[in-house]
Scaffold this active site. Structure first.
Site, PDB file in Angstrom:
ATOM      1  N   GLY A  11       0.821  -1.201   0.000  1.00  0.00           N
ATOM      2  CA  GLY A  11       0.000   0.000   0.000  1.00  0.00           C
ATOM      3  C   GLY A  11       0.856   1.252   0.000  1.00  0.00           C
ATOM      4  N   ALA A  22      15.918  10.275  -0.497  1.00  0.00           N
ATOM      5  CA  ALA A  22      17.099  10.177   0.360  1.00  0.00           C
ATOM      6  C   ALA A  22      18.013   9.045  -0.086  1.00  0.00           C
ATOM      7  CB  ALA A  22      16.670   9.969   1.810  1.00  0.00           C
ATOM      8  N   ASP A 127      -0.874   1.784   9.155  1.00  0.00           N
ATOM      9  CA  ASP A 127      -1.465   1.147  10.333  1.00  0.00           C
ATOM     10  C   ASP A 127      -0.530   1.161  11.538  1.00  0.00           C
ATOM     11  OD1 ASP A 127      -3.639   0.612   8.765  1.00  0.00           O
ATOM     12  OD2 ASP A 127      -3.309  -1.548   8.627  1.00  0.00           O
ATOM     13  N   GLU A 222     -11.279  -0.664  11.126  1.00  0.00           N
ATOM     14  CA  GLU A 222     -12.012  -1.613  10.289  1.00  0.00           C
ATOM     15  C   GLU A 222     -11.951  -3.036  10.831  1.00  0.00           C
ATOM     16  OE1 GLU A 222     -10.294  -2.136   6.358  1.00  0.00           O
ATOM     17  OE2 GLU A 222      -8.368  -1.401   7.071  1.00  0.00           O
TER      18      GLU A 222
END
Length: 320
Positions: A11, A22, A127, A222
């Site tokens: 994701g 960088a 997350d 969720e």
């Protein structure tokens, strides 16, 4: 080492571009060629790559997502796909690979490392579920997106005497929901790490209604349930209307915060520095404001990062 490749996988999240930038600039400063792999591990299979220059990473720092893009790659889960990806890397003359992504991406990187290509991982997951790092790339930006949305919802909730049930990402980890609850002043956070009782919540909301507090915000990760299901169970029981907002992929995007830009810069530079020192087969992580290395094998074999029990406790204490 004379040639190192970098890819983003899984994701997307804000801060990935800062990390790639960088890697490229720190690598070039050390007289190392940097190869950018497009579309994650699928790009390794399909040989989608480009020699990176300083121009390649100009004006990417402020952009969300990843300009190298990402894609699903089921072939990497097969022995033939893994061997092809490794052979392609070696065919490009690549002597080391930097993988920026979440749990699945780091597992893919570790698999390539086991094939003989030195790999360093950079954790990127909104997350914040990757172990052995206090923060992953993208978390801070996602939190700011959620809090901004909740701040706006509070305005309309107070104007119309409504309860909003807001669904955040977090299938196995409630970090986003609980921290956003604390930061936004929402009334409740429902997370997969803790049991909750909707009857008790409804009773408390009715008490608040009697006290004249006729609006509320409930954040639900969720993994703790669907916002619509929860709204259906509490409507007509709490004294005011209920509305549902599913934030979805809105949380992932947007210009990265200063924190995520700095974290990406630190992770990318540390990845190059340690690769050149021979400290590969590792993941760079943030521990108490310092960059620390953890063996990739340990990372991928450890369950998701546990949530600090202080966070839900604090959220509950402040929701009275």
């Amino acid at each position: 080492m004379k040639r190192i490749a970098v890819l983003t996988s899984g994701g997307d999240c804000s801060g990935m571009n800062a990390a790639v930038r960088a890697v490229v600039r720190a690598g070039l400063a050390s007289q190392v060629d940097i190869i950018g792999i497009y579309k994650g591990f699928q790009g390794l299979i399909d040989r989608l790559y480009e020699n990176m220059t300083t121009k390649s990473v100009s004006n990417v720092l402020q952009r969300g997502g990843t300009f190298l893009q990402s894609a699903r790659c089921l072939e990497m889960k097969t022995k033939a796909g893994l061997q092809l990806a490794t052979a392609n890397l070696k065919g490009m003359g690549v002597e080391g690979l930097i993988v920026i992504g979440g749990d699945g991406s780091l597992k893919g990187g570790y698999a390539i490392h086991q094939q003989g290509v030195p790999v360093i991982g950079i954790p990127a997951s909104i997350d914040n579920d990757i172990p052995y790092t206090d923060m992953s790339l993208g978390v801070d930006t996602a939190l700011n997106n959620i809090v901004s949305a909740v701040d706006n919802l509070k305005d309309t909730a107070s104007s119309h005497d409504r309860a909003f049930v807001v669904e955040t990402m977090g299938r196995g980890c409630g970090y986003l929901a609980v921290v956003a609850t604390i930061a936004s002043g929402a009334e409740y956070s429902l997370i997969p790490e803790e049991d909750y009782n909707l009857e008790v919540i409804c009773e408390d909301l009715r008490r608040r209604y009697r006290e004249g507090r006729s609006n509320s915000i409930i954040l639900v990760a969720e993994g703790a349930g669907k916002a619509q299901d929860i709204a259906d169970q509490i409507k007509d029981k709490i004294g005011f209307e209920t509305r549902v907002i599913v934030l979805g992929h809105y949380q992932r995007g947007g210009s990265p915060t200063v924190f995520d830009r700095l974290l990406g810069a630190r992770f990318g530079e540390a990845a190059i520095e340690n690769m050149l020192k021979g400290n590969h087969g590792k993941m760079v992580g943030l521990k108490s404001a310092e960059i620390q290395l953890t063996n990739l094998e340990k990372v991928v074999k450890t369950k998701s990062r546990p949530i600090d029990p202080m966070l839900p406790l604090l959220a509950n204490r402040l929701s009275v």
